[in-house]
Design a protein around this motif. Structure first.
Motif, PDB file in Angstrom:
ATOM      1  N   ARG A  14       0.834  -1.216   0.000  1.00 28.56           N
ATOM      2  CA  ARG A  14       0.000   0.000   0.000  1.00 28.56           C
ATOM      3  C   ARG A  14       0.861   1.255   0.000  1.00 28.56           C
ATOM      4  N   ILE A  15       1.925   1.246   0.812  1.00 33.06           N
ATOM      5  CA  ILE A  15       2.833   2.394   0.843  1.00 33.06           C
ATOM      6  C   ILE A  15       3.586   2.516  -0.480  1.00 33.06           C
ATOM      7  N   LYS A  16       4.059   1.377  -0.991  1.00 43.41           N
ATOM      8  CA  LYS A  16       4.861   1.373  -2.209  1.00 43.41           C
ATOM      9  C   LYS A  16       4.075   1.840  -3.422  1.00 43.41           C
ATOM     10  N   ASN A  17       2.830   1.408  -3.529  1.00 43.45           N
ATOM     11  CA  ASN A  17       2.057   1.622  -4.748  1.00 43.45           C
ATOM     12  C   ASN A  17       1.123   2.821  -4.687  1.00 43.45           C
ATOM     13  N   THR A  18       1.189   3.612  -3.610  1.00 38.93           N
ATOM     14  CA  THR A  18       0.302   4.768  -3.496  1.00 38.93           C
ATOM     15  C   THR A  18       1.131   6.019  -3.225  1.00 38.93           C
ATOM     16  N   PRO A  19       1.731   6.594  -4.270  1.00 37.98           N
ATOM     17  CA  PRO A  19       2.510   7.820  -4.067  1.00 37.98           C
ATOM     18  C   PRO A  19       1.596   9.018  -3.825  1.00 37.98           C
ATOM     19  N   ILE A  20       2.195  10.137  -3.476  1.00 40.38           N
ATOM     20  CA  ILE A  20       1.428  11.354  -3.280  1.00 40.38           C
ATOM     21  C   ILE A  20       0.764  11.724  -4.606  1.00 40.38           C
ATOM     22  N   PRO A  21      -0.470  12.235  -4.600  1.00 40.33           N
ATOM     23  CA  PRO A  21      -1.148  12.579  -5.859  1.00 40.33           C
ATOM     24  C   PRO A  21      -0.289  13.480  -6.749  1.00 40.33           C
ATOM     25  N   TYR A  22      -0.320  13.202  -8.035  1.00 40.54           N
ATOM     26  CA  TYR A  22       0.523  13.921  -8.999  1.00 40.54           C
ATOM     27  C   TYR A  22       0.250  15.425  -8.965  1.00 40.54           C
ATOM     28  N   SER A  23      -1.001  15.809  -8.932  1.00 35.67           N
ATOM     29  CA  SER A  23      -1.346  17.234  -8.973  1.00 35.67           C
ATOM     30  C   SER A  23      -0.733  17.978  -7.793  1.00 35.67           C
TER      31      SER A  23
END
Length: 287
Positions: free
Chosen positions: A201-210
């Protein structure tokens, strides 16, 4: 992960580690210094703008936006550190769960071949998870001494966990462990998959691009407008001042980018490989 003495101020101030943001930002700092010098020369020597020029009032905007950008960067770094610390807690849980499972199996399982199986496969789960989170191919050396076949195109931690479940189920069917012991061992096995899922979950959920793009653009345009206002009061001393302001703001963003993914190969990422080797050593001692 960088090892250091947090009480050694002299080392922090005068030593530049290879992971320090100064090295990464140095080319951009030179470019911004050149840009600031050009703007200062044009305003002072060419445009000959006076102190009464309305351009100097742009510093009012800087004062207002400085507070906003500081709040954004504080939120950004806090969020990134929370992800880093949660990853550390998860791997701490994996260490404890591996110990607990080994301790229980050391008492419950009596057959030497079964103990050897668990002595090898429990540490291998941590090693597989380390490689899985780094998105690298797992070496078959991890399974040296065990006749295990891993499909590298499938979810490898799940395959190792499935092997442990199969082994425990075979022990139950053969009468080597009781139903109550099966329930006790099952809770420990389940915790392995829980840790893996939380790490993914941590690895695959970066901060939103915008959000990330907005902060970078905000920092860039904020720094690019600084020379227009500060040249009137600082002259050519604006060059080091603007470079320093850019260094501080951009460094915070770089630090946040690095630690928000704690399972990579950066020097400040979690030492998951070292933790996995620690698990291997302790499981071998227990079993």
């Amino acid at each position: 992960m960088v090892q250091y003495n947090p009480k050694d101020w002299i080392t922090f101030i005068f030593r530049f580690h290879k992971a320090d943001t100064f090295r990464k930002l140095f080319p951009m700092m030179l470019l911004i210094g050149f840009y600031t010098g050009v703007i200062g020369y044009l305003e002072i020597e060419y445009w000959k703008l006076s102190q009464d020029s309305h351009v100097k009032n742009i510093t009012i905007m800087h004062g207002m936006l400085g507070f906003v950008i500081s709040l954004l960067l504080v939120f950004r770094t806090n969020t990134a550190y929370d992800r880093w610390w949660e990853g550390r807690k998860l791997w701490g849980s994996l260490v404890n769960n591996s110990r607990n499972l080994a301790l229980k199996l050391s008492v419950i399982v009596q057959d030497d071949s079964d103990r050897i199986f668990f002595k090898k496969i429990i540490p291998n789960y941590a090693s597989i998870l380390h490689e899985h989170l780094k998105n690298e191919e797992t070496s078959k050396v991890l399974f040296d001494g065990l006749d295990l076949e891993i499909d590298h195109h499938k979810h490898r931690p799940n395959q190792v966990a499935k092997m442990m479940y199969h082994k425990v189920n075979d022990l139950y069917k053969s009468g080597a462990i009781s139903g109550n012991q099966l329930i006790i061992i099952n809770s420990e096995l389940q915790s392995f998959t829980d840790v893996c899922g939380a790490c993914e979950r941590i690895k695959n959920t970066p901060i939103p691009y915008s959000y990330s793009a907005f902060i970078k653009k905000f920092i860039f345009f904020y720094v690019m407008t600084l020379p227009f206002g500060y040249v009137f009061s600082l002259g050519y001393y604006t060059i080091p001042v603007v470079i320093f302001i850019f260094y501080v703001l951009a460094s915070l963003e770089l630090i946040a980018e690095e630690i928000e993914d704690p399972f990579g190969s950066d020097v400040n990422d979690l030492p998951t490989e070292k933790i996995a080797s620690t698990i291997k050593k302790q499981i071998e001692e227990i079993l």
